[in-house]
Design an enzyme around this catalytic site. Sequence first.
Site, PDB file in Angstrom:
ATOM      1  N   ASP A 140     -13.460  35.314  -8.733  1.00  0.00           N
ATOM      2  CA  ASP A 140     -14.280  34.315  -8.049  1.00  0.00           C
ATOM      3  C   ASP A 140     -13.559  32.970  -8.105  1.00  0.00           C
ATOM      4  O   ASP A 140     -12.930  32.651  -9.122  1.00  0.00           O
ATOM      5  CB  ASP A 140     -15.667  34.187  -8.690  1.00  0.00           C
ATOM      6  CG  ASP A 140     -16.711  33.640  -7.721  1.00  0.00           C
ATOM      7  OD1 ASP A 140     -16.491  32.545  -7.170  1.00  0.00           O
ATOM      8  OD2 ASP A 140     -17.737  34.316  -7.499  1.00  0.00           O
ATOM      9  N   CYS A 171     -26.312  33.817   2.841  1.00  0.00           N
ATOM     10  CA  CYS A 171     -27.553  33.375   2.199  1.00  0.00           C
ATOM     11  C   CYS A 171     -27.797  31.890   2.462  1.00  0.00           C
ATOM     12  O   CYS A 171     -28.940  31.457   2.609  1.00  0.00           O
ATOM     13  CB  CYS A 171     -27.475  33.622   0.693  1.00  0.00           C
ATOM     14  SG  CYS A 171     -27.377  35.351   0.222  1.00  0.00           S
TER      15      CYS A 171
END
Length: 240
Positions: A64, A189
């Site tokens: 990440d 999202c």
Amino acid sequence: MDKKTFTDEEVQRYLRHIDLEGVGPQGQKKLKEAKVCVVGAGGLGSPALLYLAAAGIGTLGIVDGDNVDLSNLQRQVIHSTSAVGTPKTESAKARIREINTHVEVICHNGFLTTENAEEILSGYDFVIEATDHFESKYLINDVCTRIGKAFSIGGVQQFGGQTVTCVPGSRSYRDIFPEAEDTKGCESCAAKGILGVVPGIVGTIQATEAVKYILGIGHLLTDRLLIFDALEMSFFCLES
């Protein structure tokens, strides 16, 4: 019990697995020796990492490149308020260490790219795609398919989600969604919003698939797309 494999503390920690038919001490040994990479330490990656660590996966890789943001905390349960502003990989690693000190955590700080994907993913037994970028889904699919790596791809939006597992010989994500155009209308999202508990459900299913694959038990979500609808509380498998 092989004392060379497990300490007394580990025996107590994993006792419910060791007593479970289908896992047992040999299965727990497989989990301890396994290496799983989770790409994305967000909504899907959080529950996946938490449960894989608790299950005793010996090595967890985390990929990440983001830092923890306050808006993440509504669903990204591996992170805490005190971690806001810190790299997600380091925040996740700290939480995993609190859960299980026997797990080795490898932080790959940064995003997966065409330049580094094969080098990173080739070192793991199973890959969990837990991003909200379709480019990453196709990249992981293509690299894992090419090098013969088993993987799970998941996605969530608003009140639902979906996931599929791919192993050598099964249909891949690209077989189900051949082109990026097939994903039009599926926004992130941030654009559409997400009910906080939904990624928890889908991410936990992805972790379950990883554990089953390592143990060699049950039926994986291969050649099947599992679709979850939280409002209807329904699960539907689309044969691919």
